[in-house]
Write a protein that holds these residues in place. Structure first.
Motif, PDB file in Angstrom:
ATOM      1  N   ASP A 193       0.825  -1.214   0.000  1.00 32.24           N
ATOM      2  CA  ASP A 193       0.000   0.000   0.000  1.00 32.24           C
ATOM      3  C   ASP A 193       0.859   1.265   0.000  1.00 32.24           C
ATOM      4  N   ASP A 194       2.152   1.083   0.328  1.00 30.63           N
ATOM      5  CA  ASP A 194       3.125   2.175   0.279  1.00 30.63           C
ATOM      6  C   ASP A 194       2.619   3.416   1.013  1.00 30.63           C
ATOM      7  N   MET A 195       2.068   3.184   2.200  1.00 35.43           N
ATOM      8  CA  MET A 195       1.549   4.290   3.008  1.00 35.43           C
ATOM      9  C   MET A 195       2.676   4.830   3.881  1.00 35.43           C
ATOM     10  N   ILE A 196       3.583   5.584   3.260  1.00 30.34           N
ATOM     11  CA  ILE A 196       4.752   6.090   3.982  1.00 30.34           C
ATOM     12  C   ILE A 196       4.433   7.416   4.653  1.00 30.34           C
ATOM     13  N   SER A 197       5.241   7.750   5.629  1.00 34.04           N
ATOM     14  CA  SER A 197       5.092   9.058   6.281  1.00 34.04           C
ATOM     15  C   SER A 197       5.502  10.155   5.315  1.00 34.04           C
ATOM     16  N   PRO A 198       4.678  11.187   5.168  1.00 38.76           N
ATOM     17  CA  PRO A 198       5.059  12.311   4.302  1.00 38.76           C
ATOM     18  C   PRO A 198       6.016  13.288   4.968  1.00 38.76           C
ATOM     19  N   HIS A 199       6.381  13.034   6.225  1.00 35.51           N
ATOM     20  CA  HIS A 199       7.128  14.011   7.008  1.00 35.51           C
ATOM     21  C   HIS A 199       8.616  13.681   7.146  1.00 35.51           C
ATOM     22  N   LEU A 200       9.040  12.533   6.638  1.00 32.63           N
ATOM     23  CA  LEU A 200      10.426  12.122   6.845  1.00 32.63           C
ATOM     24  C   LEU A 200      11.353  12.539   5.704  1.00 32.63           C
ATOM     25  N   GLU A 201      10.927  12.324   4.470  1.00 31.61           N
ATOM     26  CA  GLU A 201      11.790  12.678   3.334  1.00 31.61           C
ATOM     27  C   GLU A 201      12.176  14.160   3.313  1.00 31.61           C
ATOM     28  N   PRO A 202      11.270  15.083   3.693  1.00 33.55           N
ATOM     29  CA  PRO A 202      11.701  16.491   3.760  1.00 33.55           C
ATOM     30  C   PRO A 202      12.834  16.736   4.764  1.00 33.55           C
ATOM     31  N   GLN A 203      13.056  15.762   5.659  1.00 33.76           N
ATOM     32  CA  GLN A 203      14.148  15.869   6.629  1.00 33.76           C
ATOM     33  C   GLN A 203      15.332  14.981   6.241  1.00 33.76           C
ATOM     34  N   ASN A 204      15.301  14.471   4.984  1.00 33.64           N
ATOM     35  CA  ASN A 204      16.355  13.580   4.483  1.00 33.64           C
ATOM     36  C   ASN A 204      16.447  12.279   5.283  1.00 33.64           C
ATOM     37  N   ILE A 205      15.281  11.804   5.735  1.00 34.20           N
ATOM     38  CA  ILE A 205      15.185  10.515   6.431  1.00 34.20           C
ATOM     39  C   ILE A 205      14.480   9.533   5.507  1.00 34.20           C
ATOM     40  N   VAL A 206      15.061   8.355   5.326  1.00 37.49           N
ATOM     41  CA  VAL A 206      14.467   7.347   4.453  1.00 37.49           C
ATOM     42  C   VAL A 206      13.247   6.744   5.142  1.00 37.49           C
ATOM     43  N   PRO A 207      12.061   6.811   4.527  1.00 39.49           N
ATOM     44  CA  PRO A 207      10.852   6.253   5.147  1.00 39.49           C
ATOM     45  C   PRO A 207      10.756   4.740   4.941  1.00 39.49           C
ATOM     46  N   GLU A 208       9.809   4.116   5.607  1.00 41.88           N
ATOM     47  CA  GLU A 208       9.489   2.699   5.420  1.00 41.88           C
ATOM     48  C   GLU A 208       8.112   2.592   4.798  1.00 41.88           C
ATOM     49  N   SER A 209       7.917   1.585   3.960  1.00 37.41           N
ATOM     50  CA  SER A 209       6.648   1.445   3.244  1.00 37.41           C
ATOM     51  C   SER A 209       5.486   1.093   4.158  1.00 37.41           C
ATOM     52  N   ASP A 210       5.781   0.575   5.369  1.00 40.96           N
ATOM     53  CA  ASP A 210       4.700   0.308   6.328  1.00 40.96           C
ATOM     54  C   ASP A 210       4.766   1.244   7.527  1.00 40.96           C
ATOM     55  N   ASP A 211       5.680   2.211   7.488  1.00 39.99           N
ATOM     56  CA  ASP A 211       5.913   3.189   8.558  1.00 39.99           C
ATOM     57  C   ASP A 211       6.167   2.537   9.913  1.00 39.99           C
ATOM     58  N   GLY A 212       6.709   1.324   9.873  1.00 39.33           N
ATOM     59  CA  GLY A 212       7.118   0.676  11.116  1.00 39.33           C
ATOM     60  C   GLY A 212       6.004   0.057  11.928  1.00 39.33           C
ATOM     61  N   ILE A 213       4.812  -0.075  11.348  1.00 43.28           N
ATOM     62  CA  ILE A 213       3.676  -0.673  12.052  1.00 43.28           C
ATOM     63  C   ILE A 213       3.090  -1.805  11.201  1.00 43.28           C
ATOM     64  N   VAL A 214       2.955  -2.970  11.807  1.00 47.22           N
ATOM     65  CA  VAL A 214       2.337  -4.123  11.147  1.00 47.22           C
ATOM     66  C   VAL A 214       0.984  -4.386  11.798  1.00 47.22           C
ATOM     67  N   LEU A 215      -0.067  -4.396  10.985  1.00 46.30           N
ATOM     68  CA  LEU A 215      -1.422  -4.706  11.445  1.00 46.30           C
ATOM     69  C   LEU A 215      -1.836  -6.051  10.864  1.00 46.30           C
ATOM     70  N   MET A 216      -2.164  -7.001  11.711  1.00 47.95           N
ATOM     71  CA  MET A 216      -2.613  -8.301  11.227  1.00 47.95           C
ATOM     72  C   MET A 216      -3.828  -8.789  11.999  1.00 47.95           C
ATOM     73  N   LYS A 217      -4.823  -9.224  11.250  1.00 52.22           N
ATOM     74  CA  LYS A 217      -5.936  -9.964  11.839  1.00 52.22           C
ATOM     75  C   LYS A 217      -5.667 -11.451  11.645  1.00 52.22           C
ATOM     76  N   GLY A 218      -6.204 -12.240  12.550  1.00 52.92           N
ATOM     77  CA  GLY A 218      -6.046 -13.686  12.448  1.00 52.92           C
ATOM     78  C   GLY A 218      -6.644 -14.348  13.662  1.00 52.92           C
ATOM     79  N   LYS A 219      -6.167 -15.538  13.950  1.00 54.12           N
ATOM     80  CA  LYS A 219      -6.667 -16.287  15.104  1.00 54.12           C
ATOM     81  C   LYS A 219      -5.500 -16.790  15.945  1.00 54.12           C
ATOM     82  N   ILE A 220      -5.714 -16.851  17.231  1.00 56.15           N
ATOM     83  CA  ILE A 220      -4.804 -17.506  18.166  1.00 56.15           C
ATOM     84  C   ILE A 220      -5.623 -18.517  18.952  1.00 56.15           C
ATOM     85  N   ALA A 221      -5.283 -19.791  18.785  1.00 55.52           N
ATOM     86  CA  ALA A 221      -6.052 -20.889  19.408  1.00 55.52           C
ATOM     87  C   ALA A 221      -7.541 -20.755  19.086  1.00 55.52           C
TER      88      ALA A 221
END
Length: 552
Positions: free
Chosen positions: A31-59
């Motif tokens: 989805d490439d939902m990167i932070s728009p606030h990092l590149e203007p500061q010459n910081i390389v962003p992450e494509s998930d902005d460091g957050i993983v969201l997962m639905k699923g089941k446990i037991a």
């Protein structure tokens, strides 16, 4: 280490917990939902902005796993990362309200606010806390602190609010990191080079002994997963932020003439004689208190001259059917780290006591009393004894009390005539329905002092100031804060100290308008709905929320 949970990355951690074949990631790298606030500061962003969201089941149980990547920007929370967490938790809340049980699990590997997006981080963390408190009415919200980074800053306040906290012996939990305390209060207060002191104070062995975590397990995926399964079955809740009388009693019995050490604190913790605490309304005094903008406005808005209280730094009173609350400085306070108006242990727990009482008194009333916060808080308290006792729980208690009041139907309005900084603002201000600020150049709104931000982000002060030109959320002034879209009103023409009769009447009129305009709103969604928020201030937030809604 074989089967280590700590050594896994965020995505691997989430997958390792879920039953095989049940995982579904939302707003992932594609989805490439990167932070728009990092590149203007010459910081390389992450494509998930460091957050993983997962639905699923446990037991076989439906779960939402929120996993924070500590290796990206220290797990710091910014606009996009925070919006992902909030949106997912609110969808889980919606499911639980509709009878579809889903258990939220938050893996905390975070330094708190992402300092490169400072004020976005504070807003987002307050919104995460609000969602957690709402969810706890339906299911336990489970926290994991594996290690590597630990849980610090505003996210340690979030950790205190969670139902049940599981950690390994490789984790640390604290509001302020040792480096920040050393920067703000000096090396004699906390020596950041003393690794034994750090681990003995902030490590999970000590945190377990004093009730700040609920379970410490060996670092294996199986151990952690089994602990989660057991918590889902038993649905335990530590009610950590509701132990207000315990902590106020503990503080009463604390010998402040001696430097606190771990052994003496643990002995005190086990032998506290708990008494009921009732913080009476402020009354007129014979001498002026330590001056501050918050005090001046509290006294003028309530009509109480030289206001004084049993807790010298916490003033509250009813006037015109409203409850006014202020945190003020006290130059002679027995806790030296709050003498300039900082929010510390006593302040957090005392405010929680006041607000909890208001909610209890109005429980059966159709119309709930408005609560007016007067915010002039330069920061949280930076001190060793504060961290040892658990200042993050004190601030969590205050934040939780305000959020519960608002969710119960109390209008909660934040009036900002002074500074609103860091954990102090999270505890006293950011859980408000509406925020009203004076347009005064002397007002600071931020996550940390410039000196500490420079140290943590390894920049010079000049580099920080240059970055604020491109990222308003990093700035320290109220005019840049307005650009985020969170304010109900920025009041021009009234200075911070100008609490004249005419100006008080004008502010009261604006407060009344804010209350009348709530129309039953008990959420924090106003922050996303202002014209400024839609046009620029929270565009990334709104995009994230739309994606989560579509992919849920």
């Amino acid at each position: 280490m074989k089967n280590s949970f700590v050594e896994l990355h965020a995505r691997e951690r989430a997958l390792s917990l879920l039953d095989a074949g049940t995982s579904k990631e939302m707003v992932g790298p594609l989805d490439d939902m990167i932070s728009p606030h990092l590149e203007p500061q010459n910081i390389v962003p992450e494509s998930d902005d460091g957050i993983v969201l997962m639905k699923g089941k446990i037991a076989g149980n439906n779960v939402l796993v929120v996993s924070i990547e500590g290796k990206f920007q220290g797990g710091g929370i910014g606009e996009v990362s925070g919006a992902k967490i909030v949106a997912a938790l609110e969808k889980a809340l919606e499911d639980n309200k509709n009878g579809k049980t889903i258990y939220p699990i938050i893996i905390l590997d975070t330094g708190g606010v992402r300092l490169q997006e400072a004020n976005y981080g504070l807003l987002s963390i307050s919104e995460i806390q609000n969602a957690v408190i709402a969810l706890k009415k339906y299911v336990p919200v489970i926290g994991l602190v594996p290690g590597r980074v630990g849980s610090f800053g505003g996210m340690s306040i979030t950790a205190s609010i969670l139902s049940y906290l599981i950690a390994t012996n490789k984790a640390r939990i604290a509001l302020n990191g040792p480096e920040v305390i050393e920067q703000e209060a000096g090396v004699r207060e906390f020596d950041s080079s003393d690794k034994d002191l750090i681990w003995n104070t902030l490590g999970t062995k000590q945190r377990l002994a004093t009730g700040l975590v609920d379970e410490v397990v060996d670092d294996t995926v199986d151990n952690i997963k089994n602990s989660i399964i057991n918590e889902i079955k038993t649905k335990k809740d530590a009610h950590r932020t509701e132990n207000v009388d315990f902590y106020l009693s503990l503080l009463d019995q604390l010998d402040l003439s001696k430097k606190l050490d771990i052994e003496s604190y643990n002995k005190l913790y086990k032998n506290v004689e708990v008494t009921k605490h009732d913080i009476p309304e402020a009354v007129a005094g014979s001498e002026e208190g330590t001056k501050s903008r918050g005090r001046v406005w509290f006294e003028k808005m309530t009509g109480i001259k030289n206001a004084t209280s049993s807790v010298s730094t916490v003033l509250h009173a009813q006037k015109g059917g409203k409850e006014y609350v202020a945190i003020v400085p006290d130059a002679d306070n027995d806790f030296p780290r709050v003498r300039n108006g900082e929010v510390g242990l006593q302040e957090g727990f005392a405010v929680a006591s006041v607000i909890n009482k208001v909610v209890a008194e109005d429980k059966d009333k159709d119309v709930k009393r408005p609560i007016i916060l007067i915010a002039d808080v330069p920061s949280q308290a930076y001190g060793y004894q504060e961290e040892l006792i658990g200042i993050h729980v004190a601030l969590g208690s205050s934040a939780a009390a305000y959020a519960k009041a608002r969710q119960a139907g109390h209008p909660v309005i934040d009036f900002i005539p002074g500074d609103a900084v860091s954990g102090g603002f999270l505890a006293h201000g950011l859980q408000s329905n509406r925020m009203i600020a004076l347009d005064d150049d002397s007002i600071t709104i931020q996550a940390m002092s410039k000196a500490s931000v420079a140290r943590i982000t390894q920049r010079t002060i000049a580099e920080l100031e240059e970055a604020t030109k491109h990222v308003p959320a990093m700035a320290y002034d109220i005019d840049n804060y307005e650009k985020l879209g969170a304010l109900y009103k920025l009041v021009k023409g009234i200075g911070s100290w100008e609490a004249t009769g005419e100006n008080v009447a004008k502010i009261n009129q604006i407060i009344d308008g804010a209350i009348d305009g709530l129309n039953g709103d008990r959420t924090l969604h106003f922050r996303y709905e202002t014209p400024i928020a839609k046009e620029s201030g929270r565009k990334a937030t709104l995009k994230v929320r739309k994606l989560v809604d579509e992919q849920w």
